[in-house]
Design an enzyme around this catalytic site. Structure first.
Site, PDB file in Angstrom:
ATOM      1  N   GLU A  95      43.203  42.238  24.601  1.00  0.00           N
ATOM      2  CA  GLU A  95      42.424  42.560  25.733  1.00  0.00           C
ATOM      3  C   GLU A  95      43.235  43.084  26.990  1.00  0.00           C
ATOM      4  OE1 GLU A  95      39.221  39.448  26.487  1.00  0.00           O
ATOM      5  OE2 GLU A  95      39.714  39.526  28.437  1.00  0.00           O
ATOM      6  N   ASP A  96      44.212  42.528  27.327  1.00  0.00           N
ATOM      7  CA  ASP A  96      44.999  42.959  28.447  1.00  0.00           C
ATOM      8  C   ASP A  96      46.352  43.341  28.368  1.00  0.00           C
ATOM      9  OD1 ASP A  96      43.169  41.587  30.171  1.00  0.00           O
ATOM     10  OD2 ASP A  96      43.797  39.760  29.773  1.00  0.00           O
TER      11      ASP A  96
HETATM   12  N1  LIG Z   1      41.335  31.690  37.690  1.00  0.00           N
HETATM   13  C1  LIG Z   1      42.243  32.534  37.653  1.00  0.00           C
HETATM   14  N2  LIG Z   1      41.762  33.678  37.036  1.00  0.00           N
HETATM   15  C2  LIG Z   1      42.803  34.740  36.718  1.00  0.00           C
HETATM   16  C3  LIG Z   1      43.916  34.598  37.466  1.00  0.00           C
HETATM   17  N3  LIG Z   1      44.506  35.839  37.047  1.00  0.00           N
HETATM   18  C4  LIG Z   1      44.013  36.384  36.148  1.00  0.00           C
HETATM   19  N4  LIG Z   1      42.704  35.886  35.748  1.00  0.00           N
HETATM   20  C5  LIG Z   1      41.729  36.271  34.830  1.00  0.00           C
HETATM   21  O1  LIG Z   1      40.668  36.836  35.853  1.00  0.00           O
HETATM   22  C6  LIG Z   1      39.431  36.669  35.199  1.00  0.00           C
HETATM   23  C7  LIG Z   1      38.519  36.313  36.134  1.00  0.00           C
HETATM   24  O2  LIG Z   1      38.124  37.280  37.064  1.00  0.00           O
HETATM   25  P1  LIG Z   1      37.032  38.058  37.112  1.00  0.00           P
HETATM   26  O3  LIG Z   1      37.204  38.974  38.219  1.00  0.00           O
HETATM   27  O4  LIG Z   1      35.973  37.171  37.205  1.00  0.00           O
HETATM   28  O5  LIG Z   1      36.911  38.891  35.674  1.00  0.00           O
HETATM   29  P2  LIG Z   1      37.713  40.083  35.237  1.00  0.00           P
HETATM   30  O6  LIG Z   1      39.186  40.276  35.874  1.00  0.00           O
HETATM   31  O7  LIG Z   1      37.730  40.015  33.755  1.00  0.00           O
HETATM   32  O8  LIG Z   1      36.697  41.189  35.578  1.00  0.00           O
HETATM   33  C8  LIG Z   1      39.755  35.259  34.229  1.00  0.00           C
HETATM   34  O9  LIG Z   1      39.272  35.753  32.905  1.00  0.00           O
HETATM   35  P3  LIG Z   1      37.769  35.481  32.092  1.00  0.00           P
HETATM   36  O10 LIG Z   1      37.058  36.705  31.818  1.00  0.00           O
HETATM   37  O11 LIG Z   1      37.409  34.457  33.059  1.00  0.00           O
HETATM   38  O12 LIG Z   1      38.221  34.706  31.045  1.00  0.00           O
HETATM   39  P4  LIG Z   1      39.018  35.276  29.737  1.00  0.00           P
HETATM   40  O13 LIG Z   1      38.925  36.634  29.793  1.00  0.00           O
HETATM   41  O14 LIG Z   1      40.255  34.455  29.960  1.00  0.00           O
HETATM   42  O15 LIG Z   1      38.342  34.503  28.743  1.00  0.00           O
HETATM   43  C9  LIG Z   1      41.235  34.984  34.254  1.00  0.00           C
HETATM   44  O16 LIG Z   1      41.741  35.140  32.777  1.00  0.00           O
HETATM   45  C10 LIG Z   1      44.202  33.595  38.527  1.00  0.00           C
HETATM   46  O17 LIG Z   1      45.332  33.494  39.137  1.00  0.00           O
HETATM   47  N5  LIG Z   1      43.233  32.551  38.333  1.00  0.00           N
END
Ligand SMILES: Nc1nc2c(ncn2[C@@H]2O[C@H](COP(=O)(O)OP(=O)(O)O)[C@@H](OP(=O)(O)OP(=O)(O)O)[C@H]2O)c(=O)[nH]1
Length: 209
Positions: A95-96
């Site tokens: 994914e990343d």
């Molecule tokens: N809480 C937090 N999240 C962070 C941080 N740095 C990166 N992230 C990632 O950012 C996502 C949430 O940010 P969003 O703006 O809602 O989503 P997006 O980046 O995917 O568009 C989370 O993925 P996700 O889509 O919610 O879940 P998943 O892809 O890990 O399943 C998380 O893995 C951080 O410092 N704190």
């Protein structure tokens, strides 16, 4: 869906960096074999995520997240299935980073590659669509993928409480909690310890599952 077989061979390298060690001495001890597999995943994830940072103020190394997810599974959730720990360590590589499923298949086998596939969002889709799909896919996921998803959400929600991404308003944080609760609703009945910890985090925000 299974991945088509591709002749890459385990240990194939995609960068000019050592991914794997010498393969001549196969350990006989099963515990040594497990240790080796886990460390191989940590090493692979560390190399793949080496230039990435989290969104928090400290810009924590991204790899801390995947190691932290694996740590929740082993230390809090009582998970001892090695493939689940491997998938946790590798869950964000496709994914990343520039990792392909074929590369994972060649390095770690088809089972792990398919498990990571279950945990991978399609980044070509708009963010809103991806978030809707996570809610839809959660209840249909395999048991092993559900375990990783629960640990992933638990890690991210704790991170949000501890040190939220730079620039996130209180409203955005609350919206994230509400969306995460929808995902977690579809994962219920998988692991008591993680679900209780998640429920506690949600109830702090006035959210009930
Ligand atoms: N809480 C937090 N999240 C962070 C941080 N740095 C990166 N992230 C990632 O950012 C996502 C949430 O940010 P969003 O703006 O809602 O989503 P997006 O980046 O995917 O568009 C989370 O993925 P996700 O889509 O919610 O879940 P998943 O892809 O890990 O399943 C998380 O893995 C951080 O410092 N704190």
């Amino acid at each position: 869906m299974s991945l088509p077989t591709r002749k890459l061979g385990r240990g194939s390298q995609s960068q000019n960096m050592p991914m794997t060690g010498e393969r001549s001495s196969q350990p006989v001890d099963p515990a040594a074999k497990v240790c080796k597999e886990i460390v191989r995943c940590v090493n692979f994830a560390a190399i793949k995520h080496k230039d990435q940072r989290r969104k928090d103020e400290a810009q924590s190394p991204y790899v801390n997240h995947v190691i932290g997810v694996a740590y929740i599974l082993t230390s809090e959730a009582g998970v001892s299935d090695v493939s689940v720990i491997q998938a946790a360590l590798l869950h964000d590589t496709v994914e990343d980073t520039n990792t392909s499923f074929y590369e994972l298949q060649a390095e770690f086998g088809e089972d792990i590659a398919n498990l990571v596939k279950e945990l991978t969002d399609d980044k070509s889709l708009p963010a809103e669509e991806r978030k809707k799909l996570q809610v839809i896919h959660a209840p249909k996921s395999s048991y092993r993928a559900k375990l990783v998803k629960l640990a992933d959400k638990l890690y991210n929600l704790r991170d949000l409480r501890r040190s939220p991404p730079v620039g996130w308003s209180k409203e955005r944080i609350q919206e994230y909690f509400q969306w995460a609760a929808q995902v977690v609703s579809g994962l219920r009945g998988t692991n008591k310890q993680m679900e209780e910890s998640l429920c506690d985090l949600f109830s702090e925000r006035g959210i009930t599952l």
